[in-house]
Enzyme design. Structure first.
Site, PDB file in Angstrom:
ATOM      1  N   LYS A 103      36.045  43.388  43.831  1.00 37.47           N
ATOM      2  CA  LYS A 103      35.151  42.801  44.823  1.00 37.47           C
ATOM      3  C   LYS A 103      34.617  43.802  45.543  1.00 37.47           C
ATOM      4  CE  LYS A 103      36.912  37.967  45.682  1.00 37.47           C
ATOM      5  NZ  LYS A 103      37.151  37.262  46.867  1.00 37.47           N
ATOM      6  N   LYS A 157      37.189  36.632  34.724  1.00 35.64           N
ATOM      7  CA  LYS A 157      37.859  35.569  35.134  1.00 35.64           C
ATOM      8  C   LYS A 157      36.600  34.663  35.606  1.00 35.64           C
ATOM      9  CE  LYS A 157      38.986  36.040  39.900  1.00 35.64           C
ATOM     10  NZ  LYS A 157      39.633  35.694  41.118  1.00 35.64           N
ATOM     11  N   LYS A 167      33.938  30.913  41.135  1.00 31.10           N
ATOM     12  CA  LYS A 167      32.899  30.029  42.022  1.00 31.10           C
ATOM     13  C   LYS A 167      31.464  30.764  42.333  1.00 31.10           C
ATOM     14  CE  LYS A 167      36.549  28.580  45.379  1.00 31.10           C
ATOM     15  NZ  LYS A 167      37.032  29.970  45.905  1.00 31.10           N
TER      16      LYS A 167
HETATM   17  P1  TYM Z   1      40.360  31.117  45.389  1.00 29.71           P
HETATM   18  O1  TYM Z   1      39.725  30.250  46.701  1.00 29.71           O
HETATM   19  O2  TYM Z   1      39.827  32.352  44.899  1.00 29.71           O
HETATM   20  O3  TYM Z   1      40.820  30.179  44.583  1.00 29.71           O
HETATM   21  C1  TYM Z   1      41.829  28.913  44.752  1.00 29.71           C
HETATM   22  C2  TYM Z   1      42.674  28.981  43.770  1.00 29.71           C
HETATM   23  O4  TYM Z   1      42.285  28.985  42.215  1.00 29.71           O
HETATM   24  C3  TYM Z   1      42.783  29.954  41.494  1.00 29.71           C
HETATM   25  N1  TYM Z   1      41.830  30.308  40.477  1.00 29.71           N
HETATM   26  C4  TYM Z   1      42.103  30.347  39.162  1.00 29.71           C
HETATM   27  N2  TYM Z   1      42.905  29.880  38.400  1.00 29.71           N
HETATM   28  C5  TYM Z   1      42.665  30.068  36.912  1.00 29.71           C
HETATM   29  N3  TYM Z   1      41.655  30.693  36.521  1.00 29.71           N
HETATM   30  C6  TYM Z   1      40.902  31.127  37.179  1.00 29.71           C
HETATM   31  N4  TYM Z   1      39.663  31.778  36.822  1.00 29.71           N
HETATM   32  C7  TYM Z   1      40.833  31.117  38.635  1.00 29.71           C
HETATM   33  N5  TYM Z   1      39.959  31.446  39.627  1.00 29.71           N
HETATM   34  C8  TYM Z   1      40.675  30.943  40.957  1.00 29.71           C
HETATM   35  C9  TYM Z   1      43.449  31.152  42.509  1.00 29.71           C
HETATM   36  O5  TYM Z   1      44.333  31.746  42.028  1.00 29.71           O
HETATM   37  C10 TYM Z   1      43.981  30.095  43.627  1.00 29.71           C
HETATM   38  O6  TYM Z   1      45.090  29.653  43.543  1.00 29.71           O
HETATM   39  N6  TYM Z   1      43.165  34.075  48.340  1.00 29.71           N
HETATM   40  C11 TYM Z   1      43.012  32.591  47.910  1.00 29.71           C
HETATM   41  C12 TYM Z   1      43.328  31.592  48.777  1.00 29.71           C
HETATM   42  C13 TYM Z   1      44.289  31.658  49.759  1.00 29.71           C
HETATM   43  C14 TYM Z   1      45.460  31.301  49.565  1.00 29.71           C
HETATM   44  C15 TYM Z   1      46.240  31.442  50.739  1.00 29.71           C
HETATM   45  C16 TYM Z   1      46.205  30.671  48.609  1.00 29.71           C
HETATM   46  C17 TYM Z   1      44.292  32.065  51.134  1.00 29.71           C
HETATM   47  N7  TYM Z   1      45.192  31.938  51.718  1.00 29.71           N
HETATM   48  C18 TYM Z   1      47.488  31.145  51.130  1.00 29.71           C
HETATM   49  C19 TYM Z   1      47.610  30.478  48.646  1.00 29.71           C
HETATM   50  C20 TYM Z   1      48.320  30.572  49.764  1.00 29.71           C
HETATM   51  C21 TYM Z   1      41.822  32.633  47.114  1.00 29.71           C
HETATM   52  O7  TYM Z   1      40.837  33.277  47.380  1.00 29.71           O
HETATM   53  O8  TYM Z   1      41.827  31.751  46.389  1.00 29.71           O
END
Ligand code: TYM
Length: 351
Positions: A117, A217, A220
């Protein structure tokens, strides 16, 4: 939730930093509702994480409610799960500071998501660097056992485990638990400060790739048009994007790293239908990329349609969404305060 206090605890979260998309659903959200049967579930909307990159305030507000509506549409039930917005529970930021004082700079420098990032940026906010510590706080604050996420979050959960193990080792002896009488002797058994969490990563669907750049990957916030299928996309938009997906030179349909575009479409089908990739490949013997794209489009359309329809309905009742979040935040604060009380006592803060 009361009667289920002995069930193992699940915690996960999604950033309201963009419209939710297929990767979020297949990698994480899809497994959340099912876990409600066997676990005590805590699902957070992580807006403090979202502001590690600039956000438009009006859009952030709207997306926070949209994220809740998607949670509900995917079957998460506020009567069974604790659902809340991270910034409404100040203990997340408070614990993050304390954990940060027990995290090494080198550990954060090794985080691949931070490297990715920050790579193309002229300047990077300190929040982006500290982000995995805040994520560890989300998890450890609720003594979570299991964290259902996509593959890209695995390294962050490993860091949360390392911090928990380190702090348990440093403070356990200074924080004796309740007295127990064993063999006529009163023993105070040391209680660990934190439960050490485990990641829960689905076997298929944990790494959905961009439709336009299948070695990166799906995201969003990808600015490339047609790279991402959003959960709010219409049937036609979904179809169009998948039919325009970048495949590879050649004609053979194979599940191999040498054909990342084709592999991605097969993975998407596999994650939705539950069929093994080999079985899907065999069903395309003698067929062409066009067939694979058309059928993948149909499968994704059918998967997302019910979710989108429910989501749009739920979004119309803003009052109800805000009530759910208020109730969730109140309950979350009670639980968070319990962990904070232990942590502060262990560290030597005055009550
Ligand atoms: P975030 O918001 O980027 O994504 C949310 C969830 O979606 C999964 N994900 C994917 N899975 C498969 N293929 C993809 N291309 C893909 N892109 C995203 C992510 O692995 C995630 O599970 N840091 C985390 C949010 C967070 C969190 C937490 C998660 C903050 N605190 C505590 C678990 C526990 C994040 O940015 O997810």
């Amino acid at each position: 939730m009361g009667a289920s206090a002995k069930k193992p605890i699940v915690l996960s979260g999604i950033q309201p930093s963009g419209n939710l998309m297929l990767g979020n659903y297949l990698g994480a959200l899809r497994s959340w509702a099912g876990l409600q049967q066997t676990h005590e579930c805590i699902y957070c909307i992580v807006d403090l994480h979202a502001i590690t990159v600039p956000q438009d305030p009006a859009e952030l507000r709207a997306r926070t409610r949209e994220t809740l509506a998607i949670y509900l549409a995917s079957g998460i039930d506020p009567r069974k799960s604790l659902i809340f917005v991270q910034s409404q529970v100040p203990e997340h930021a408070e614990l993050a500071w304390i954990l940060g004082c027990h995290t090494w700079l080198g550990e954060l420098e090794r985080m691949t998501q931070f490297k990715d990032k920050s790579a193309k940026k002229k300047s990077v906010g300190a929040g982006l660097f500290f982000y995995p510590v805040l994520m560890a706080a989300d998890i450890l604050l609720y003594q979570a056992n299991l964290v259902p996420v996509g593959h890209d979050q695995k390294q962050h959960i490993e860091l949360a485990r390392d911090i928990a193990i380190r702090m348990n080792g440093m403070y356990a002896e200074k924080f004796p638990g309740p007295s127990q009488v064993t063999q006529n002797k009163e023993v105070k058994e040391a209680l660990p400060l934190f439960v050490v969490p485990e990641p829960f990563i689905p076997a298929v669907g944990a790494r959905i790739m961009s439709l336009q750049e299948p070695t990166a990957k799906m995201s969003k916030s990808d600015p490339i048009p047609n790279a991402t299928v959003f959960l709010g996309d219409s049937d036609d938009e979904i179809s169009r994007k998948i039919k325009k997906a970048v495949t590879d030179s050649g004609t053979e349909i194979a599940y191999t790293g040498e054909k990342p575009g084709v592999k991605n479409l097969i993975s998407i089908q596999s994650a939705i239908t539950g069929k093994a990739p080999d079985e899907i490949v065999a069903s395309y013997a003698g067929k062409q990329y066009g067939h694979l794209k058309a059928e993948t489009a149909e499968i994704v359309v059918e998967c997302i349609r019910p979710l989108r329809e429910k989501f749009k309905g739920l979004l119309a009742d803003r009052g109800e969404l805000d009530r759910i979040l208020k109730k969730g935040a109140d309950a979350a604060r009670v639980r968070a305060a319990k962990t904070m009380e232990h942590v502060k006592e262990a560290l030597g803060f005055l009550a």
